[in-house]
Design a protein around this motif. Structure first.
Motif, short mmCIF file in Angstrom:
data_model
loop_
_atom_site.label_atom_id
_atom_site.label_comp_id
_atom_site.label_asym_id
_atom_site.label_seq_id
_atom_site.Cartn_x
_atom_site.Cartn_y
_atom_site.Cartn_z
N LEU A 530 -8.47 -13.36 1.53
CA LEU A 530 -8.57 -12.46 0.38
C LEU A 530 -9.92 -11.77 0.29
CD1 LEU A 530 -6.86 -14.74 -2.30
CD2 LEU A 530 -5.91 -12.70 -1.23
N GLY A 531 -10.82 -12.05 1.22
CA GLY A 531 -12.15 -11.44 1.16
C GLY A 531 -12.12 -9.94 1.34
N GLY A 532 -11.20 -9.41 2.15
CA GLY A 532 -11.12 -7.96 2.34
C GLY A 532 -10.70 -7.24 1.08
N ARG A 533 -9.66 -7.75 0.40
CA ARG A 533 -9.24 -7.12 -0.86
C ARG A 533 -10.33 -7.27 -1.93
NH1 ARG A 533 -4.69 -5.78 -3.76
NH2 ARG A 533 -4.15 -4.68 -1.85
N ALA A 534 -11.01 -8.41 -1.96
CA ALA A 534 -12.08 -8.60 -2.95
C ALA A 534 -13.22 -7.61 -2.72
CB ALA A 534 -12.61 -10.03 -2.87
N ALA A 535 -13.57 -7.34 -1.47
CA ALA A 535 -14.64 -6.37 -1.18
C ALA A 535 -14.21 -4.97 -1.61
CB ALA A 535 -14.97 -6.40 0.31
N GLU A 536 -12.96 -4.60 -1.36
CA GLU A 536 -12.50 -3.27 -1.80
C GLU A 536 -12.59 -3.12 -3.31
OE1 GLU A 536 -8.62 -2.35 -0.39
OE2 GLU A 536 -9.05 -2.77 1.71
N GLU A 537 -12.19 -4.15 -4.05
CA GLU A 537 -12.18 -4.05 -5.51
C GLU A 537 -13.59 -4.04 -6.09
OE1 GLU A 537 -10.50 -6.57 -9.37
OE2 GLU A 537 -9.66 -6.90 -7.35
N VAL A 538 -14.47 -4.89 -5.57
CA VAL A 538 -15.82 -4.98 -6.13
C VAL A 538 -16.64 -3.74 -5.76
CG1 VAL A 538 -17.99 -6.28 -6.06
CG2 VAL A 538 -15.80 -7.49 -6.17
N VAL A 539 -16.53 -3.26 -4.52
CA VAL A 539 -17.37 -2.16 -4.07
C VAL A 539 -16.84 -0.82 -4.56
CG1 VAL A 539 -18.26 -0.96 -2.04
CG2 VAL A 539 -18.16 -3.47 -2.07
N PHE A 540 -15.54 -0.58 -4.40
CA PHE A 540 -14.98 0.74 -4.70
C PHE A 540 -14.25 0.81 -6.04
CE2 PHE A 540 -15.17 0.36 -0.09
CZ PHE A 540 -15.83 1.53 0.27
N GLY A 541 -13.98 -0.34 -6.67
CA GLY A 541 -13.27 -0.34 -7.93
C GLY A 541 -11.78 -0.61 -7.71
N GLU A 542 -11.16 -1.15 -8.74
CA GLU A 542 -9.74 -1.53 -8.62
C GLU A 542 -8.83 -0.34 -8.34
OE1 GLU A 542 -6.32 -4.00 -11.10
OE2 GLU A 542 -8.34 -3.73 -11.92
N PRO A 543 -9.09 0.85 -8.91
CA PRO A 543 -8.20 1.99 -8.59
C PRO A 543 -8.26 2.42 -7.13
CG PRO A 543 -9.39 2.41 -10.63
CD PRO A 543 -10.02 1.21 -10.00
N GLY A 548 -4.38 -1.72 3.02
CA GLY A 548 -4.84 -2.42 4.21
C GLY A 548 -4.77 -3.92 4.11
N ALA A 549 -4.65 -4.46 2.90
CA ALA A 549 -4.61 -5.91 2.72
C ALA A 549 -3.19 -6.46 2.70
CB ALA A 549 -5.34 -6.30 1.43
N ALA A 550 -2.19 -5.65 3.05
CA ALA A 550 -0.79 -6.11 2.96
C ALA A 550 -0.54 -7.31 3.87
CB ALA A 550 0.15 -4.96 3.33
N GLY A 551 -1.02 -7.23 5.11
CA GLY A 551 -0.84 -8.37 6.02
C GLY A 551 -1.59 -9.60 5.56
N ASP A 552 -2.80 -9.41 4.99
CA ASP A 552 -3.58 -10.55 4.50
C ASP A 552 -2.85 -11.24 3.34
OD1 ASP A 552 -5.51 -9.75 6.31
OD2 ASP A 552 -6.55 -8.49 4.85
N LEU A 553 -2.29 -10.46 2.43
CA LEU A 553 -1.60 -11.05 1.28
C LEU A 553 -0.37 -11.83 1.73
CD1 LEU A 553 -1.82 -8.05 -1.23
CD2 LEU A 553 -3.29 -10.06 -1.07
N LEU A 554 0.32 -11.33 2.75
CA LEU A 554 1.50 -12.05 3.24
C LEU A 554 1.10 -13.39 3.83
CD1 LEU A 554 4.53 -12.08 3.90
CD2 LEU A 554 4.00 -10.89 6.03
N GLN A 555 0.03 -13.43 4.59
CA GLN A 555 -0.40 -14.67 5.22
C GLN A 555 -0.87 -15.69 4.18
OE1 GLN A 555 -3.32 -13.83 8.22
NE2 GLN A 555 -1.93 -12.56 9.45
N VAL A 556 -1.68 -15.26 3.24
CA VAL A 556 -2.20 -16.22 2.26
C VAL A 556 -1.08 -16.74 1.36
CG1 VAL A 556 -4.48 -15.16 2.31
CG2 VAL A 556 -2.84 -14.42 0.59
N THR A 557 -0.09 -15.92 1.08
CA THR A 557 1.04 -16.39 0.26
C THR A 557 1.83 -17.45 1.01
OG1 THR A 557 1.17 -14.22 -0.79
CG2 THR A 557 3.07 -15.66 -1.01
N GLN A 558 2.05 -17.26 2.29
CA GLN A 558 2.76 -18.26 3.08
C GLN A 558 1.99 -19.57 3.14
OE1 GLN A 558 3.38 -16.35 6.85
NE2 GLN A 558 5.21 -15.24 6.17
N VAL A 559 0.67 -19.50 3.34
CA VAL A 559 -0.13 -20.73 3.40
C VAL A 559 -0.09 -21.44 2.05
CG1 VAL A 559 -2.47 -21.62 3.70
CG2 VAL A 559 -1.61 -19.83 5.22
#
Length: 675
Positions: A530-543, A548-559
C-alpha cells in the motif's frame, strides 16, 4: 447372288444430285410413320440423301434382299446431328413435322422436310433443356411432338451400382482382414491397430539422464534409488521377504522435475522401459482405451522386469462417477482396465508403474490405494539450497563470469522458481549475453533475465513529465514503507523501466526461505504493497490518485483474506473458514463445493479483512508523511538514473531517517493496535 456394293461419291455436285433424283421418278406417296427410326431400303434402287453438313451416297446393288424389307417410303431414316440454331430455322420455316423428346427434354429426334429433296429426314438435336418458347413455337407451327419416357437398362444400372460400391466394399474388406480376432493384441473389431498401445519402448533405455542430472529433490531421488537397487539386485531384498513396489506416483507442481526423475530411473536401472501419456489411451472409438491398456501390460509382462511410465495420469485416472448420466463413459472403462492390470486377479509381476501428475486431488481413490501405487512421492518446489544445486547443474555448460556471478545470490532472488524455471533463466541469460556480444554471462544478464521472466519484456523508457514523476513517487513509496516496516524483505532495486504492464517496479530479496511466513511478515507485505497508493495520496492529494495501484490492491486484499480465513490471524480466531475444495486450484471442485458459511460469519470476515488493510494503510501514510524529505531526494535520484540499487537506496534513506528505529516504532504501533 451378288454381294452388296457400296460406292462413295464424295465430289458429286448438289445440282447433279437433284437431277439424278428427278430421273429416278420417285413417286410421292403418303408418309409412313409407323416406325420412323427403322431404315426402309428399296431393292435395286439408288437413294441419295442430303444432310445438313455434307452429302452421303449409298448404293445398294441387286442380289441381296434385306431380311425385313418394307414398301418404299420417302422418309430418309439416316439420322444425323443438327445444331439447335439450324433446327430453329427449320421450325420457323414450317419444315418440322414431328418431334420426339428424350432424356427429359435434353435430346430431340425430329422429322424435317428437306425442301431440296422433297424428302423427310430424321435428325438428332441436343437441346439446352426444354425452353418454354420452343414449346410455344411448336404449338404455333402445329408440330406433332411428344415426350418419350426413359428406358431403363437394367444391365447398365447394375454395373453402375457395382462401380459405386466397389471402393466401400474394398475398404470394408480391408477393415475385416486387418482387424484381429478375439485374442489378438489389438482386440476384436479394432482395425489398423487402434487397440494397440502407443507406448514408446526401449529395450536398453538411453535417455541420457542419470541421477547426477537431477538436483533439488533429494528425498525423491532416495526413493527411486531404492527401486533401481531392487531391479539390479532383487535377491538382496527378496531374501528377507521384501517385495518390489508395484507403483510409484509422482506429484507436485509443473516443472519440478517429475518427468526428469522418470528418465533418470530409466537410465540408471537399465531394464526395458515403456513411456507414454495418459491421453494416449483415450480415443473416440468405444473399447480402444481398455484394449490399449491390455496390450501395454501384455508387452510389459513379456519383457519383465521392466518400467512403465505414464505421464499426466490424471487424463485417464480422474475420479469415477463425475460424468454425465453416472459417468459410464469410455474413460471410466479405460480406468477400470488399468486398475485390473495393476492389481487384479492375475497381477502384474515384475512390472513397476511410475506415474506423474500435478493434480493428485482428482485421482480415483482406488488408483491411489496401496497395492497399486505403494509410494506417493511429492516433488515440490525447491528451497534455497535446492535452487542453488539446480543452478549448478544447468550452468555446467554455461560460461559464467565467476568474479561477479554468485549462484547463491541468484537462488535467493528466485523464490518460487521450479527446476524448469531455473533452467529457462540460465538459457535466457546465455541468449542475452550472446545478443550483447559478451564472451561470458555476467550478473547484469542474469538480473535482466530474472526481471524478464517475472515481470515481462522491457519496454520503452518513459519521457520526462508528470506521469514519470508520479510513477517515481509510487515506487519510492513502496520501497520506503517496506524498508521502515519490521518484518519486510530488503529492497533489491527500484526501477522506472516499464516491464510487461507495469510502468515501474520495486524488487525485494527474501532473507529466508519463504516456506513459513509469520503474521508480522504478512502484515509488513500489506504495508509495503500500500506504500505506492499512500505516496500518491500524501504527495499529490486524494483527487490525484491513479489506477496504477490496482494490482497492489488486489494482492494485499488476497493476503489479508488468507490471514483471516486460512491462517487464523485475526480477531475471529484460529478457524479454517473456507472449504478446502474452494482453496484448491480445481475449478470444478470450487463450483461443486457447498457454501456452508453463515451470513454473519461472512460479514465478520469482510470486517476483519477491512480492519487489517485499513490499519496497514494508515501506517503506510504515516511513513510517507514522516519521511517526505527523504522521499523527495530518492525520487530526484531515481528520475536521474531510472534504476537505483538497494544499497544506494538505503544509503540515501539513512541520511534522513533511522531505519532501525522506525522498524521498532512500527512494530510497537502494530502490537498496540492488536492489543
Amino acid at each position: 447372288m451378288s454381294p452388296a456394293l457400296s460406292l462413295s461419291l464424295p465430289n458429286v455436285p448438289v445440282s447433279k444430285l437433284r437431277d439424278i433424283s428427278k430421273d429416278t421418278h420417285i413417286p410421292k406417296k403418303k408418309l409412313s410413320l409407323e416406325n420412323p427410326l427403322e431404315p426402309k431400303l428399296n431393292r435395286r434402287k439408288l437413294i441419295y440423301s442430303t444432310t445438313t453438313f455434307g452429302i452421303t451416297q449409298q448404293v445398294l446393288s441387286s442380289g441381296c434382299k434385306p431380311a425385313n424389307a418394307e414398301p418404299e417410303s420417302p422418309v430418309d431414316a439416316t439420322s444425323s446431328r443438327m445444331s439447335y440454331s439450324r433446327f430453329l430455322e427449320y421450325l420457323e420455316g414450317g419444315y418440322v413435322k414431328k418431334v420426339d423428346l428424350f432424356e427429359k427434354g435434353n435430346v430431340a429426334i425430329a422429322e424435317i422436310l428437306n425442301p431440296a429433296l422433297e424428302k423427310i429426314q430424321r435428325v438428332k438435336i441436343q437441346l439446352p433443356g426444354l425452353p418454354p418458347k420452343l414449346l410455344r413455337k411448336m404449338e404455333e407451327k402445329n408440330v406433332d411432338f411428344s415426350v418419350q419416357p426413359m428406358e431403363m437398362n437394367w444391365s447398365e444400372a447394375l454395373l453402375d451400382l457395382l462401380g459405386n460400391l466397389a471402393l466401400p466394399l474394398i475398404l470394408l474388406g480391408s477393415f475385416l482382414l486387418r482387424s484381429g480376432g478375439p485374442n489378438s493384441p489389438g482386440g476384436p473389431n479394432l482395425p489398423f491397430g487402434l487397440g494397440r498401445s502407443k507406448a514408446k519402448f526401449q529395450m536398453e533405455p538411453n535417455t541420457g539422464v542419470t541421477f547426477d542430472d537431477v538436483a533439488g529433490v533429494d528425498e525423491a531421488k532416495q526413493d527411486f534409488q531404492e527401486i533401481v537397487e531392487f531391479l539390479k539386485t532383487p535377491e538382496k531384498f527378496s531374501s528377507i521377504g521384501a517385495k518390489i513396489p508395484k507403483g510409484v506416483l509422482l506429484t507436485g507442481p509443473p516443472g519440478t522435475g517429475k518427468t526428469l526423475l522418470a528418465k533418470a530411473i530409466a537410465g540408471e536401472a537399465g531394464v526395458p522401459f515403456f513411456s507414454l501419456s495418459g491421453s494416449e489411451f483415450i480415443e473416440m472409438f468405444v473399447g480402444v482405451g481398455a484394449s490399449r491398456v491390455r496390450d501395454l501390460f501384455n508387452k510389459a509382462k513379456a519383457n519383465a522386469p521392466c518400467l512403465v511410465f505414464i505421464d499426466e495420469i490424471d487424463a485417464v485416472g480422474r475420479q469415477r462417477g463425475t460424468g454425465i448420466g453416472g459417468g459410464n463413459d469410455e474413460r471410466e472403462q479405460t480406468l477400470n482396465q488399468l486398475l485390473t492390470e495393476m492389481d487384479g486377479f492375475s497381477g502384474n509381476t515384475g512390472v513397476i508403474v511410475i506415474a506423474a501428475t500435478n493434480r493428485p486431488e482428482i485421482l480415483d481413490s482406488a488408483l491411489l490405494r496401496a497395492g497399486r501405487f505403494d509410494r506417493q512421492v511429492n516433488v515440490g518446489l525447491p528451497d534455497v539450497r535446492g535452487r542453488e544445486e539446480i543452478l549448478k547443474v544447468h550452468s555446467k555448460n554455461k560460461k559464467l563470469d565467476t568474479r561477479n556471478v554468485s549462484l547463491s545470490v541468484i537462488a535467493m532472488r528466485t523464490p518460487g522458481f521450479s527446476g524448469a524455471d531455473l533452467a529457462n533463466l540460465m538459457n535466457e541469460a546465455a541468449i542475452l549475453a550472446g545478443r550483447r556480444g559478451r564472451d561470458v554471462i555476467t550478473s547484469k544478464e542474469i538480473d535482466d533475465s530474472i526481471d524478464r521472466i517475472v515481470a515481462g519484456m522491457e519496454g520503452t523508457a518513459m519521457t520526462d513529465g508528470r506521469s514519470k514523476m508520479l510513477v517515481a513517487y509510487h515506487e519510492i513509496g513502496h520501497a520506503v514503507c517496506a524498508t521502515l516496516t519490521a518484518g519486510h524483505d530488503p529492497v533489491q532495486k527500484v526501477s522506472l523501466i516499464p516491464r510487461g504492464q507495469a510502468r515501474g517496479l520495486t524488487w525485494f530479496i527474501p532473507q529466508d526461505d519463504p516456506t513459513l511466513v509469520s503474521k508480522q511478515q504478512l502484515f509488513a507485505r500489506i504495508v509495503g504493497g500500500l506504500g505506492g497508493r499512500a505516496a500518491e495520496e500524501v504527495v499529490f492529494g486524494e483527487p490525484e490518485i491513479t489506477t496504477g495501484a490496482a494490482g497492489d490492491l488486489l494482492q494485499v486484499t488476497q493476503v489479508a483474506r488468507q490471514m483471516v480465513t486460512m491462517f487464523g490471524m485475526s480477531e475471529i480466531g484460529p478457524w479454517a473458514l473456507t472449504d478446502p475444495a474452494v482453496q484448491s486450484g480445481d475449478v470444478v471442485l470450487r463450483m461443486l463445493a457447498r457454501n456452508s458459511m453463515s451470513e454473519k460469519l461472512a460479514e465478520d470476515i469482510d470486517s476483519a479483512v477491512r480492519r487489517i488493510i485499513g490499519k496497514a494503510y494508515e501506517i503506510a501514510k504515516e511513513h510517507v508523511r514522516n519521511n517526505r524529505e527523504a522521499i523527495d531526494k530518492l525520487v530526484e535520484v531515481l528520475l536521474e538514473k531510472e534504476t537505483v540499487s538497494g544499497d544506494e537506496f538505503r544509503a540515501v534513506l539513512s541520511e534522513f531517517a533511522d531505519i532501525s528505529a522506525n522498524r521498532v516504532k512500527t512494530l510497537q504501533v502494530v502490537e498496540a493496535a492488536n492489543t
